[in-house]
Design a protein around this motif. Structure first.
Motif, PDB file in Angstrom:
ATOM      1  N   SER A  18       0.829  -1.201   0.000  1.00 19.89           N
ATOM      2  CA  SER A  18       0.000   0.000   0.000  1.00 19.89           C
ATOM      3  C   SER A  18       0.863   1.250   0.000  1.00 19.89           C
ATOM      4  N   LYS A  21       2.680   1.584  -3.536  1.00 17.13           N
ATOM      5  CA  LYS A  21       1.745   1.847  -4.630  1.00 17.13           C
ATOM      6  C   LYS A  21       1.489   3.341  -4.839  1.00 17.13           C
ATOM      7  N   ASP A  25       5.048   2.019  -9.834  1.00 16.53           N
ATOM      8  CA  ASP A  25       4.326   0.991 -10.584  1.00 16.53           C
ATOM      9  C   ASP A  25       4.570  -0.321  -9.833  1.00 16.53           C
ATOM     10  N   THR A  26       3.598  -0.715  -9.024  1.00 15.29           N
ATOM     11  CA  THR A  26       3.792  -1.834  -8.096  1.00 15.29           C
ATOM     12  C   THR A  26       2.994  -3.058  -8.514  1.00 15.29           C
TER      13      THR A  26
END
Length: 200
Positions: A18, A21, A25-26
């Motif tokens: 979280s 992100k 770009d996760t």
């Protein structure tokens, strides 16, 4: 930055994911769900995952299992669970993953306080964690292309306190913000071969 987080749906993983992100770009990888699936105990599965997602700038692993039980109940096969999953799974992520990292990328592995401060029923888990610590210090001397390899080792986290508190008498639960910062330090910092300990 393109970041792959393996185990990004777990207790620690979802919180770390979280955070990253927000500005990256996760991609999330998990054994049964995520942007891509992977079983880190299987080297072919690891290679297949990387073939699907291509090059990344950072690999973060917050996955791997080991058997918890009384020492006198642990069988040889019980030890192999941790050796194949948490230890060799993470070793193989470095061994294979280095080929899918952009220059000066990073790999962050995960262990825990058991490497330094074991509790009962953790003979296997403590052994595996200690092995990973030694591996990280050694591989950092040889890995090429400017790649950095570190490991985050946390105490019992707040979000798991109710589930595991009986195993860790007297241990102070670690705030999730401190745990997140350990991964931020590894991914965004310049350290290499570090054991980033987040204990009480």
């Amino acid at each position: 930055m393109k970041i792959l987080i393996i185990g990004g749906n777990g207790t620690i993983g979802k919180t770390v994911a979280s955070y990253f992100k927000k500005n990256n770009d996760t991609l999330i990888a998990g054994r049964t769900k995520g942007d891509v699936t992977v079983d880190i105990a299987d080297g072919n599965s690891i290679k297949s995952m990387f073939e699907k997602i291509g090059k990344v700038d950072a690999i973060v692993c917050i996955a791997g299992e080991a058997k918890w039980d009384d020492f006198n109940r642990l069988t040889e096969d019980d030890y192999y669970i941790g050796l194949k999953s948490k230890l060799m799974g993470q070793v193989n992520l470095v061994r294979i993953g280095q080929n899918y990292l952009n220059s000066k990328g990073s790999i962050t592995l995960s262990t825990g306080i058991l490497a330094d401060d074991p509790v009962v029923k953790t003979t296997s888990a403590a052994m595996v964690n200690g092995g990973i610590h030694s591996f990280v210090r050694a591989v950092a001397l040889e890995i090429e292309n400017g790649i950095r390899v570190n490991v985050v080792s946390s105490g019992m986290v707040e979000d798991a306190y109710e589930k595991y508190k009986d195993y860790f008498p007297g241990h102070n639960p670690i705030p999730m913000k401190k745990v997140i910062n350990g991964y931020v330090r590894s991914v965004n910092g310049k350290g290499n071969g570090e054991i980033i300990r987040i204990y009480d």
